[in-house]
Every structure is written in structure tokens, then in C-alpha cells.
Motif scaffolding. Sequence first.
Motif, short mmCIF file in Angstrom:
data_model
loop_
_atom_site.label_atom_id
_atom_site.label_comp_id
_atom_site.label_asym_id
_atom_site.label_seq_id
_atom_site.Cartn_x
_atom_site.Cartn_y
_atom_site.Cartn_z
N SER A 1 68.72 105.52 74.89
CA SER A 1 69.54 104.42 75.40
C SER A 1 68.56 102.32 73.97
O SER A 1 67.12 102.86 75.22
CB SER A 1 70.25 103.91 76.19
OG SER A 1 68.60 104.36 77.34
N HIS B 1 85.67 103.38 65.76
CA HIS B 1 85.36 104.78 65.45
C HIS B 1 86.05 105.46 66.74
O HIS B 1 86.69 105.29 67.28
CB HIS B 1 84.27 104.60 65.60
CG HIS B 1 82.65 103.90 64.60
ND1 HIS B 1 82.24 104.65 63.95
CD2 HIS B 1 82.21 103.55 64.17
CE1 HIS B 1 81.78 104.39 62.72
NE2 HIS B 1 81.70 102.77 63.25
N LYS B 2 85.80 106.39 67.07
CA LYS B 2 86.32 107.30 67.57
C LYS B 2 85.98 106.83 69.26
O LYS B 2 84.57 106.70 69.58
CB LYS B 2 85.49 109.02 67.68
CG LYS B 2 86.63 109.55 66.36
CD LYS B 2 87.99 109.80 66.39
CE LYS B 2 88.13 110.49 65.20
NZ LYS B 2 89.56 110.43 65.05
N ALA C 1 85.76 107.69 73.71
CA ALA C 1 85.84 108.69 75.19
C ALA C 1 87.07 107.26 75.67
O ALA C 1 86.81 106.19 76.00
CB ALA C 1 84.75 108.95 75.19
N ASP D 1 81.89 104.96 72.89
CA ASP D 1 82.63 105.41 71.41
C ASP D 1 81.06 106.42 70.47
O ASP D 1 80.01 106.43 70.92
CB ASP D 1 82.56 104.44 70.39
CG ASP D 1 81.46 103.17 69.72
OD1 ASP D 1 80.50 103.20 70.44
OD2 ASP D 1 82.12 101.99 68.78
N VAL D 2 81.51 106.98 69.53
CA VAL D 2 81.02 107.41 68.67
C VAL D 2 80.64 107.67 67.02
O VAL D 2 81.84 107.11 66.94
CB VAL D 2 81.13 109.06 68.70
CG1 VAL D 2 80.36 110.10 68.09
CG2 VAL D 2 80.99 109.82 70.56
N THR D 3 79.77 106.80 67.06
CA THR D 3 79.28 106.42 65.76
C THR D 3 78.78 108.09 64.37
O THR D 3 79.76 108.49 63.48
CB THR D 3 78.82 105.82 65.59
OG1 THR D 3 79.02 104.47 65.80
CG2 THR D 3 78.64 105.01 64.05
N TYR D 4 78.39 108.11 64.82
CA TYR D 4 78.31 109.65 64.23
C TYR D 4 77.39 110.49 64.71
O TYR D 4 76.97 111.06 66.48
CB TYR D 4 76.52 109.83 62.83
CG TYR D 4 76.00 110.38 62.37
CD1 TYR D 4 76.72 110.80 61.13
CD2 TYR D 4 74.63 111.11 62.82
CE1 TYR D 4 75.98 111.82 60.20
CE2 TYR D 4 74.47 112.30 62.39
CZ TYR D 4 74.84 112.50 61.13
OH TYR D 4 74.71 113.51 59.95
N LEU D 5 78.03 111.89 64.73
CA LEU D 5 77.33 113.38 65.02
C LEU D 5 77.31 114.01 64.68
O LEU D 5 78.31 114.65 63.84
CB LEU D 5 78.06 113.41 66.60
CG LEU D 5 78.01 114.97 67.14
CD1 LEU D 5 76.85 114.14 67.91
CD2 LEU D 5 79.80 115.03 67.90
N LEU E 1 78.01 117.38 72.05
CA LEU E 1 77.11 116.24 72.78
C LEU E 1 78.14 117.19 73.81
O LEU E 1 79.61 116.30 73.59
CB LEU E 1 77.35 114.65 72.27
CG LEU E 1 77.28 114.09 73.30
CD1 LEU E 1 75.86 113.90 73.35
CD2 LEU E 1 77.36 112.52 72.52
N VAL F 1 81.93 116.48 73.01
CA VAL F 1 82.43 115.92 71.55
C VAL F 1 81.43 116.63 70.46
O VAL F 1 80.90 117.30 70.46
CB VAL F 1 81.78 114.75 70.94
CG1 VAL F 1 81.85 114.06 70.20
CG2 VAL F 1 81.97 113.43 72.28
N GLU G 1 80.31 111.40 60.37
CA GLU G 1 80.85 110.15 60.31
C GLU G 1 82.18 110.54 60.66
O GLU G 1 82.87 110.67 60.27
CB GLU G 1 80.65 109.05 59.26
CG GLU G 1 79.31 108.28 59.43
CD GLU G 1 79.31 107.33 58.66
OE1 GLU G 1 79.08 106.42 58.91
OE2 GLU G 1 77.53 106.83 58.05
#
Length: 61
Positions: free
Chosen positions: A6, A17-18, A20, A31-35, A39, A56, A61
Motif C-alpha cells: 500500500s 474507474h470502477k 467499490a 476504486d479499482v484501476t487495473y486488474l 481480487l 473483483v 482496465e
Amino acid sequence: MLKIRSRVSIRQDEMAHKMATCPLCGQKLGDVTYLKGVLILRVKCRRCKKYVDIEVTGTGE
């Protein structure tokens, strides 16, 4: 073994972005930028103090 890293984000502006959110009170949890993969997080909501499971899945992206 889990590796968790972190850090404070360099960008402090709002990003689209997406997001949560808590299913009970709607508090933004992150928020989730890239996966690429899966997760699963368990976080405690700051507003309603309930634990929330976040799952997730994604491939980009």
C-alpha cells in the motif's frame, strides 16, 4: 503467501474507474484501476462499521 503493498497515490484527483461501495450504506470503499485476475477483499465500512466482502474479477482496465 500473500504480498500486500500500500502507498499514498501520486494522483489526488477524482478518477472515473470502477468504485467499490458498501451495499448497506453506499459509502465508497475504494476504486479499482487495473486488474488481471481475481481480487477478494474484506474491509470494514467507515460509516456503518460492518465488514464487507468485495470480490473483483477482471482482465484489464
